[in-house]
Scaffold this motif. Sequence first.
Motif, mmCIF file in Angstrom:
data_model
loop_
_atom_site.group_PDB
_atom_site.id
_atom_site.type_symbol
_atom_site.label_atom_id
_atom_site.label_comp_id
_atom_site.label_asym_id
_atom_site.label_seq_id
_atom_site.Cartn_x
_atom_site.Cartn_y
_atom_site.Cartn_z
ATOM 1 N N ILE A 7 0.841 -1.201 0.000
ATOM 2 C CA ILE A 7 0.000 0.000 0.000
ATOM 3 C C ILE A 7 0.878 1.253 0.000
ATOM 4 N N THR A 10 2.175 1.787 -3.464
ATOM 5 C CA THR A 10 1.092 2.269 -4.321
ATOM 6 C C THR A 10 0.828 3.745 -4.070
ATOM 7 N N GLY A 37 -3.473 1.601 -12.309
ATOM 8 C CA GLY A 37 -4.000 1.192 -11.015
ATOM 9 C C GLY A 37 -5.448 0.776 -11.122
ATOM 10 N N ARG A 40 -9.625 0.017 -6.389
ATOM 11 C CA ARG A 40 -9.167 -0.229 -5.004
ATOM 12 C C ARG A 40 -8.039 0.733 -4.647
ATOM 13 N N ASP A 41 -7.050 0.866 -5.540
ATOM 14 C CA ASP A 41 -5.943 1.802 -5.304
ATOM 15 C C ASP A 41 -6.485 3.218 -5.135
ATOM 16 N N TYR A 45 -6.194 5.700 -1.813
ATOM 17 C CA TYR A 45 -5.594 7.026 -1.953
ATOM 18 C C TYR A 45 -6.572 8.105 -1.482
ATOM 19 N N TYR A 101 -9.230 5.539 -10.920
ATOM 20 C CA TYR A 101 -7.809 5.829 -10.735
ATOM 21 C C TYR A 101 -7.476 7.225 -11.259
#
Length: 183
Positions: A7, A10, A37, A40-41, A45, A101
């Motif tokens: 994480i 990322t 990405g 989820r990413d 963030y 993303y």
Amino acid sequence: MNATPSITDTIMTMINQSIQVLTKPSVATFEQYESKGTLRDALIYVALAAVLTGLLGLPGGIGGFIRGVLVTLIGFFVFVYLVHWFGRQQGGTGTLDQVGYTFALFWAPLAVLFGILTLILLVTIIGIFLIPLVAIAAIVANVYFAYLAVQSSLNLRESGKIWLTLIVAFVGTLIVNLILSRF
């Protein structure tokens, strides 16, 4: 063997990509990163940004902090989902991961930046009068980057379809936020 990035990795990657998006705003810049990405990413963030902005407003109380983080996350997801869904109805071709993303790359850092600016202005007497200008600047910046992000992530180029997509997503998110504010 491909190891899944942590994480932390990322987030650091997304921060670097955000810097590029914010300093070199264009459809081409967004397109460099739209497939790097996942949703989820993006949500991780945005959650980090929501926590940071929530901490900036913590003097308002812990309940407001928790509610603010949840509303931010839900609001972001609803907005991105509606942009994706309605944009696809307009002929867009991007995926939900690409839209989420792409939007996270500008939304999260702008939220933190404008949160910091607002806090700084709150501690000065004259600054309090500038807060509405900061709010207007935040809206203008978000609309500008959202317009570019829709072009990139959904491959929409017609101005009318882009604006319609953003307006539908805004209205839908506003309705959801009004419902959530009742709780």
